[in-house]
Design a protein around this motif. Structure first.
Motif, PDB file in Angstrom:
ATOM      1  N   VAL A  89      33.992  45.149  57.124  1.00 27.77           N
ATOM      2  CA  VAL A  89      33.256  46.056  56.240  1.00 27.77           C
ATOM      3  C   VAL A  89      32.212  46.841  57.037  1.00 27.77           C
ATOM      4  O   VAL A  89      32.053  48.050  56.861  1.00 27.77           O
ATOM      5  CB  VAL A  89      32.570  45.267  55.096  1.00 27.77           C
ATOM      6  CG1 VAL A  89      31.718  46.190  54.228  1.00 27.77           C
ATOM      7  CG2 VAL A  89      33.626  44.564  54.234  1.00 27.77           C
ATOM      8  N   LEU A 139      36.149  52.768  53.823  1.00 21.68           N
ATOM      9  CA  LEU A 139      36.488  51.719  52.878  1.00 21.68           C
ATOM     10  C   LEU A 139      36.289  52.319  51.495  1.00 21.68           C
ATOM     11  O   LEU A 139      35.174  52.675  51.125  1.00 21.68           O
ATOM     12  CB  LEU A 139      35.525  50.540  53.106  1.00 21.68           C
ATOM     13  CG  LEU A 139      35.759  49.251  52.363  1.00 21.68           C
ATOM     14  CD1 LEU A 139      37.147  48.708  52.659  1.00 21.68           C
ATOM     15  CD2 LEU A 139      34.700  48.228  52.775  1.00 21.68           C
ATOM     16  N   ARG A 146      31.462  52.836  53.694  1.00 18.99           N
ATOM     17  CA  ARG A 146      31.796  52.372  52.340  1.00 18.99           C
ATOM     18  C   ARG A 146      31.650  53.513  51.344  1.00 18.99           C
ATOM     19  O   ARG A 146      30.599  54.147  51.299  1.00 18.99           O
ATOM     20  CB  ARG A 146      30.797  51.291  51.891  1.00 18.99           C
ATOM     21  CG  ARG A 146      30.992  49.929  52.433  1.00 18.99           C
ATOM     22  CD  ARG A 146      29.842  49.033  51.967  1.00 18.99           C
ATOM     23  NE  ARG A 146      30.144  48.290  50.745  1.00 18.99           N
ATOM     24  CZ  ARG A 146      29.751  48.599  49.535  1.00 18.99           C
ATOM     25  NH1 ARG A 146      29.021  49.660  49.319  1.00 18.99           N
ATOM     26  NH2 ARG A 146      30.086  47.845  48.506  1.00 18.99           N
ATOM     27  N   ILE A 150      36.263  51.673  47.686  1.00 16.81           N
ATOM     28  CA  ILE A 150      36.154  50.506  46.807  1.00 16.81           C
ATOM     29  C   ILE A 150      36.170  50.961  45.354  1.00 16.81           C
ATOM     30  O   ILE A 150      35.422  51.872  44.983  1.00 16.81           O
ATOM     31  CB  ILE A 150      34.822  49.768  47.079  1.00 16.81           C
ATOM     32  CG1 ILE A 150      34.710  49.440  48.567  1.00 16.81           C
ATOM     33  CG2 ILE A 150      34.717  48.497  46.234  1.00 16.81           C
ATOM     34  CD1 ILE A 150      33.282  49.269  49.030  1.00 16.81           C
ATOM     35  N   ASP A 156      34.957  44.581  47.999  1.00 13.91           N
ATOM     36  CA  ASP A 156      34.807  44.472  49.454  1.00 13.91           C
ATOM     37  C   ASP A 156      34.311  43.097  49.896  1.00 13.91           C
ATOM     38  O   ASP A 156      34.333  42.778  51.076  1.00 13.91           O
ATOM     39  CB  ASP A 156      33.922  45.579  50.018  1.00 13.91           C
ATOM     40  CG  ASP A 156      32.536  45.584  49.423  1.00 13.91           C
ATOM     41  OD1 ASP A 156      32.378  45.065  48.304  1.00 13.91           O
ATOM     42  OD2 ASP A 156      31.609  46.096  50.069  1.00 13.91           O
TER      43      ASP A 156
END
Ligand SMILES: [Zn+2]
Length: 352
Positions: A164, A30, A169, A32, A156
């Motif tokens: 998530v 992910l 992340r 971000i 997120d």
């Protein structure tokens, strides 16, 4: 040497590079960060690294890397937002539907066609419908060996926590002004004064600066909006309210545009504040520094501070779906008038 073609983001890049070398990549990432900070660029670099034919991937030059750069690699697919997100035009929010995710899942179940890994990049993952997110979750829970998912989001918290939690992340912070300025100048050949201005206007997001360098329309639009602001400050209440009504109508069509205008205003008033406290070198709108210095003289510090608070409050209320016309009218009422210093400048001229 591996060649990650991305400006800054050294922490994230070295983390990914390390995982590549250790063979310990996650199945889903992910990324971000704010719009245009380089999330897609980084995702494409990772896709290159996974499929590169050189000894130290990514090389950026082999057939595989080049195909990925051109969007022509059969194993690297982008779903979600594909239109030019830098466009100043109104853009509807398009949901990423369950059909797109199912299609992706089908493709993910097949072996790589020409490379070593299949890479699926979901751009604007916050636009996943809840059905689509649930469907994606199943795939993330049962990872396949040679498939990697990269979800790109600005925030997120707009994604289900379950999604998530299945991803690694990685946050991409805005870049430093100096890094952007030198990259624009040396890597993209943007002439120094423009590089200096864009590096300040883009708020750490190189992608925006590159779009503005390529398309004068963005700078022109900013200039028109600032001119309009200066007109409105000098205008009477009738004209100010007419403008509030106009903005409120625009807000119902495209809230992003109106919030952009407010951000621009806030930046302008913040520049006045910086001049007021002798930090002129830190202003954003450097191409208008003379005007800003002049305008700053027409206000007291407290007036500027109060109005910056008003703009922030208005932005917050609009985001919370308050009545846009009311919010904008109050803002117009609070906008301080520039105090007449005309005598002073005439005096200055006479003595000049
Ligand atoms: Zn390569």
């Amino acid at each position: 040497m591996p060649k990650w073609q991305i400006v800054g983001q050294t922490r994230v890049v070295s983390l990914l590079q390390h995982s590549l070398e250790q063979g310990s990549l996650a199945h889903a990432y992910l990324f971000i960060g704010p719009p245009h900070v380089g999330k897609m660029t980084l995702a494409l670099n990772l896709a290159k690294a996974l499929n590169c034919e050189a000894a130290e991937p990514p090389c950026g030059e082999c057939a595989s890397c080049q195909k990925i750069a051109l969007g022509k690699h059969a194993d690297v697919q982008i779903i979600g937002v594909t239109q030019d997100v830098n466009s100043a035009e109104a853009r509807p929010r398009v949901e990423i539907g369950i059909d797109q995710i199912r299609e992706m899942q089908h493709s993910a179940s097949l072996p790589p066609f020409e490379g070593r890994h299949k890479v699926f990049i979901i751009n604007g993952a916050e636009l996943l419908s809840s059905e689509a997110a649930n469907c994606l979750l199943k795939t993330l829970e049962e990872p396949e060996g040679r498939v990697i998912f990269i979800l790109l989001v600005t925030n997120d918290r707009l994604l289900p926590a379950t999604v998530v939690s299945r991803c690694q992340r990685l946050e991409l912070p805005p870049l430093a002004i100096a890094d952007i300025e030198s990259a624009l100048n040396s890597d993209w050949g943007v002439e120094p004064p423009k590089a200096k201005l864009l590096s300040r206007l883009c708020h750490g997001c190189l992608g925006w600066a590159l779009s503005a360098a390529a398309d004068d329309g963005l700078l022109q639009q900013r200039r028109e909006r600032l001119d309009r602001l200066l007109d409105i400050i000098n205008a009477d209440y009738e004209e100010r309210f007419a403008y509030a009504t106009q903005l409120a109508a625009q807000f119902s069509q495209n809230r992003g545009l109106v919030l952009e205008v407010l951000d621009l205003w806030q930046e302008w008033w913040r520049d006045l504040l910086l001049v007021k406290v002798d930090l002129s070198e830190a202003i954003t709108n450097i191409d208008m520094s003379t005007t800003i210095v002049d305008w700053a003289r027409g206000y007291r510090l407290a007036q500027i501070k109060n109005f910056i608070n008003s703009i922030q409050a208005a932005g917050k209320q609009l985001r919370l779906n308050a009545n846009p016309r009311l919010v904008l009218e109050v803002l117009m009422l609070n906008m301080p008038r520039k105090e007449g210093r005309r005598e002073n400048s005439v005096t200055a001229l006479n003595y000049g």
